[in-house]
Design an enzyme around this catalytic site. Structure first.
Site, PDB file in Angstrom:
ATOM      1  N   HIS A  75      -2.118  -6.903  12.778  1.00 21.37           N
ATOM      2  CA  HIS A  75      -2.976  -6.287  13.787  1.00 21.37           C
ATOM      3  C   HIS A  75      -2.743  -4.791  13.781  1.00 21.37           C
ATOM      4  O   HIS A  75      -1.615  -4.344  13.562  1.00 21.37           O
ATOM      5  CB  HIS A  75      -2.666  -6.853  15.180  1.00 21.37           C
ATOM      6  CG  HIS A  75      -3.741  -6.567  16.165  1.00 21.37           C
ATOM      7  ND1 HIS A  75      -3.814  -5.383  16.855  1.00 21.37           N
ATOM      8  CD2 HIS A  75      -4.801  -7.303  16.547  1.00 21.37           C
ATOM      9  CE1 HIS A  75      -4.872  -5.416  17.627  1.00 21.37           C
ATOM     10  NE2 HIS A  75      -5.502  -6.555  17.457  1.00 21.37           N
ATOM     11  N   ASP A  91      -6.917 -14.489  16.319  1.00 19.28           N
ATOM     12  CA  ASP A  91      -7.816 -15.340  15.545  1.00 19.28           C
ATOM     13  C   ASP A  91      -7.106 -16.464  14.804  1.00 19.28           C
ATOM     14  O   ASP A  91      -7.751 -17.336  14.232  1.00 19.28           O
ATOM     15  CB  ASP A  91      -8.589 -14.488  14.521  1.00 19.28           C
ATOM     16  CG  ASP A  91      -9.572 -13.567  15.198  1.00 19.28           C
ATOM     17  OD1 ASP A  91     -10.241 -14.037  16.132  1.00 19.28           O
ATOM     18  OD2 ASP A  91      -9.659 -12.391  14.837  1.00 19.28           O
TER      19      ASP A  91
HETATM   20  N1  CMC Z   1      -1.884 -10.287   4.783  1.00 22.40           N
HETATM   21  C1  CMC Z   1      -1.122  -9.624   3.879  1.00 22.40           C
HETATM   22  N2  CMC Z   1      -0.744  -8.336   4.033  1.00 22.40           N
HETATM   23  C2  CMC Z   1      -1.154  -7.696   5.124  1.00 22.40           C
HETATM   24  C3  CMC Z   1      -1.939  -8.327   6.104  1.00 22.40           C
HETATM   25  C4  CMC Z   1      -2.306  -9.670   5.910  1.00 22.40           C
HETATM   26  N3  CMC Z   1      -3.054 -10.305   6.805  1.00 22.40           N
HETATM   27  N4  CMC Z   1      -2.208  -7.439   7.095  1.00 22.40           N
HETATM   28  C5  CMC Z   1      -1.611  -6.294   6.744  1.00 22.40           C
HETATM   29  N5  CMC Z   1      -0.974  -6.455   5.558  1.00 22.40           N
HETATM   30  C6  CMC Z   1      -0.131  -5.442   4.858  1.00 22.40           C
HETATM   31  C7  CMC Z   1      -1.003  -4.403   4.157  1.00 22.40           C
HETATM   32  O1  CMC Z   1      -1.297  -4.783   2.839  1.00 22.40           O
HETATM   33  C8  CMC Z   1      -0.119  -3.189   4.245  1.00 22.40           C
HETATM   34  O2  CMC Z   1       0.887  -3.319   3.263  1.00 22.40           O
HETATM   35  P1  CMC Z   1       1.487  -2.006   2.535  1.00 22.40           P
HETATM   36  O3  CMC Z   1       2.137  -1.218   3.625  1.00 22.40           O
HETATM   37  O4  CMC Z   1       2.433  -2.561   1.524  1.00 22.40           O
HETATM   38  O5  CMC Z   1       0.314  -1.309   1.921  1.00 22.40           O
HETATM   39  C9  CMC Z   1       0.581  -3.327   5.597  1.00 22.40           C
HETATM   40  O6  CMC Z   1       0.596  -4.747   5.863  1.00 22.40           O
HETATM   41  C10 CMC Z   1      -0.150  -2.622   6.745  1.00 22.40           C
HETATM   42  O7  CMC Z   1      -1.492  -3.085   6.766  1.00 22.40           O
HETATM   43  P2  CMC Z   1      -2.760  -2.181   7.090  1.00 22.40           P
HETATM   44  O8  CMC Z   1      -3.934  -2.747   6.393  1.00 22.40           O
HETATM   45  O9  CMC Z   1      -2.420  -0.744   6.838  1.00 22.40           O
HETATM   46  O10 CMC Z   1      -2.877  -2.376   8.632  1.00 22.40           O
HETATM   47  P3  CMC Z   1      -4.161  -2.088   9.482  1.00 22.40           P
HETATM   48  O11 CMC Z   1      -3.689  -1.754  10.838  1.00 22.40           O
HETATM   49  O12 CMC Z   1      -5.030  -1.086   8.815  1.00 22.40           O
HETATM   50  O13 CMC Z   1      -4.966  -3.473   9.461  1.00 22.40           O
HETATM   51  C11 CMC Z   1      -5.722  -5.658  10.017  1.00 22.40           C
HETATM   52  C12 CMC Z   1      -4.918  -4.413  10.466  1.00 22.40           C
HETATM   53  C13 CMC Z   1      -5.894  -6.592  11.184  1.00 22.40           C
HETATM   54  C14 CMC Z   1      -7.111  -5.211   9.532  1.00 22.40           C
HETATM   55  C15 CMC Z   1      -4.934  -6.353   8.871  1.00 22.40           C
HETATM   56  O14 CMC Z   1      -3.672  -6.773   9.341  1.00 22.40           O
HETATM   57  C16 CMC Z   1      -5.703  -7.513   8.267  1.00 22.40           C
HETATM   58  O15 CMC Z   1      -6.532  -7.318   7.376  1.00 22.40           O
HETATM   59  N6  CMC Z   1      -5.452  -8.782   8.758  1.00 22.40           N
HETATM   60  C17 CMC Z   1      -6.203  -9.928   8.293  1.00 22.40           C
HETATM   61  C18 CMC Z   1      -7.562  -9.999   9.006  1.00 22.40           C
HETATM   62  C19 CMC Z   1      -7.431 -10.416  10.459  1.00 22.40           C
HETATM   63  O16 CMC Z   1      -6.738 -11.365  10.797  1.00 22.40           O
HETATM   64  N7  CMC Z   1      -8.170  -9.695  11.339  1.00 22.40           N
HETATM   65  C20 CMC Z   1      -8.194  -9.981  12.790  1.00 22.40           C
HETATM   66  C21 CMC Z   1      -7.572  -8.865  13.570  1.00 22.40           C
HETATM   67  S1  CMC Z   1      -7.233  -9.288  15.282  1.00 22.40           S
HETATM   68  C22 CMC Z   1      -8.729  -9.631  16.024  1.00 22.40           C
HETATM   69  C23 CMC Z   1      -9.802  -8.622  15.879  1.00 22.40           C
HETATM   70  O17 CMC Z   1      -9.594  -7.427  15.721  1.00 22.40           O
HETATM   71  O18 CMC Z   1     -10.942  -9.029  15.975  1.00 22.40           O
END
Ligand code: CMC
Length: 428
Positions: free
Chosen positions: A307, A364
């Site tokens: 998140h 989710d």
């Molecule tokens: N699986 C594997 N790796 C992950 C995941 C995941 N679900 N989420 C984050 N990471 C890793 C990412 O690759 C990065 O690694 P590194 O530092 O080595 O590059 C690190 O964790 C930080 O991730 P980020 O993408 O910079 O974090 P963010 O704040 O930009 O993204 C997120 C947040 C929710 C988009 C992301 O965690 C994600 O894609 N999760 C899966 C989709 C999901 O479940 N979305 C629902 C979010 S909650 C409800 C809503 O908003 O509607």
């Protein structure tokens, strides 16, 4: 004495005021940065460190896993209040008295009919159209049937616009579902409450008397309360940004629906179930999917994990997990996806990759399992999220307009070609 933030560049020192929120969050206010420095801007893709507004609606502490609306803990609201009570709180700032609540509910019920011509628009969609696309389009179409400008400084006009969208939006959502199913379109029944009405409009068939299930209704109500607001997330920021151009409430909400649709936002609930089903189909090899999620050459992400703000348990996920167990037990359903989800969670939470990055299950991760147990088809999961989020979008739009916020217009750092001369086609 008030604090200041200091910025030094090329030997020059610039001072900026610091604002402190009621929960002691600190923000450096850089409104004057570009003017004072002669052109320097901040660069923050994804707005990871940028506060776009001041807000009184929701407090969220991602490190401690705290979520409160107007000061009330989400745990209390989800367990003790009704959906419309929380909506009233979020939108108007205080929990309603009995009288205020009765009026609010009655005024929403006055708006549960949509123009019959909306059916013609619905007819134009292919039956297999994703209901989120249909919902976004139909919400936008409401502007055509309600073209009058809302004077946001008139309490009465604002209240009318709010009760109108709260009344009509679930009808459009239910019709998007009926379209998918090839089922007849139902009208609201104003003897039912808000949540019962949504379920009835989705599931009633003309040949049989509709009988609601109190377990389903209670679980749905709690789930939708948990989704009501989550401060400046992608869809809410979209609603505020679109509304900042003084676009109407309906047009702004329609944009919010589109933003919510994406799999990194609200669409994740559908993606989670699809992922869990794929794991089961492939023989239940949870470790394989964990390895895929960790592999930087593989675009796969563990859906429902991680998140932007929560770097600890998402308090909503804890409540939803509890509810998933209870709902499945109450309904006597043994769903293998729940077992796989729990196993996946356990493995991920003990894996250094997820631990180091503070990736926990989000709202989710378990919600799709409940939706499925309640009989909601996968394509409708994000639509249910949208129904839940509607009061939050309204409250944020209202706050933004009431505060006379300026039109949202970020800057950019241009990294394209510098000036060059035009060449005719034969010279290229
Ligand atoms: N699986 C594997 N790796 C992950 C995941 C995941 N679900 N989420 C984050 N990471 C890793 C990412 O690759 C990065 O690694 P590194 O530092 O080595 O590059 C690190 O964790 C930080 O991730 P980020 O993408 O910079 O974090 P963010 O704040 O930009 O993204 C997120 C947040 C929710 C988009 C992301 O965690 C994600 O894609 N999760 C899966 C989709 C999901 O479940 N979305 C629902 C979010 S909650 C409800 C809503 O908003 O509607």
């Amino acid at each position: 004495m008030s604090e200041i933030g200091v910025f030094e560049f090329k030997g020059k020192r610039y001072e900026f005021p610091v604002e402190i929120g009621t929960e002691n969050e600190i923000a450096i206010e850089i409104k004057r940065l570009r003017g004072d420095t002669g052109g320097i801007i901040t660069l923050d893709p994804g707005f990871k460190n940028t506060g776009s507004c001041k807000s009184e609606i929701t407090f969220l502490n991602g490190e401690k896993g705290i979520l409160r609306h107007r000061g009330y803990a989400i745990e209390d609201l989800a367990k003790k209040a009704s959906f419309l009570e929380v909506a009233y709180l979020i939108i108007f700032g205080e929990l309603p008295t009995q009288e205020q609540f009765a009026k609010f509910e009655a005024d929403i019920k006055k708006n549960t009919l949509v123009n019959e011509e909306i059916k013609d628009i619905l007819d134009g969609f292919p039956r297999a159209a994703h209901p989120m696309g249909v919902l976004s389009s139909l919400t936008s179409a409401l502007t055509a049937f309600n073209p009058e400008y809302t004077d946001v400084h008139s309490e009465e006009e604002m209240y009318d616009a709010i009760t109108k969208i709260l009344g009509k939006f679930p009808v459009l959502a239910a019709w998007a579902h009926s379209k998918n199913e090839g089922a007849p379109l139902n009208y609201a029944d104003n003897s039912l409450d808000y949540i019962e009405n949504i379920l009835m409009m989705m599931y009633k068939v003309p040949t049989t008397a509709y009988k609601g299930n109190p377990i389903v209704k209670k679980a749905m109500e709690q789930l939708l309360i948990l989704h009501q607001d989550h401060e400046q997330n992608c869809s809410t920021s979209t609603v505020r940004l679109v509304g900042s151009s003084h676009a109407s409430l309906f047009a702004s909400i329609s944009a919010g629906v589109s933003a919510l649709w994406g799999p990194l936002h609200g669409g994740a609930n559908q993606a989670v179930i699809e992922m869990l089903e794929e794991i089961i189909k492939g023989g239940g090899d949870v470790e394989k999917y964990i390895a895929k999620a960790k592999d930087k050459n593989d675009p796969f992400r563990l859906m429902g994990f991680g998140h932007r703000v929560y770097k600890n348990f998402d308090p909503r996920a804890l409540l939803i997990k509890e509810s998933a167990d209870a709902v499945l037990a109450d309904l006597g359903i043994a769903d293998p996806t729940l077992e796989v989800a729990k196993h996946l969670e356990e493995v991920a939470l003990n894996d250094p990759y997820f631990k180091e990055r503070k990736l926990f299950p989000n709202v989710d991760f378990y919600s799709g399992i409940i939706y499925r147990a309640l009989g909601i088809p996968v394509e409708m999961f994000t639509v249910m999220f949208a129904i839940g989020r509607l009061p939050g979008w309204i409250a944020q739009w209202k706050e933004m307009r009431m505060n006379n916020e300026p039109i949202g217009r970020p800057r950019q750092l241009y990294i394209g070609k510098t000036k060059r001369d035009y060449k005719t086609m034969s010279e290229r």
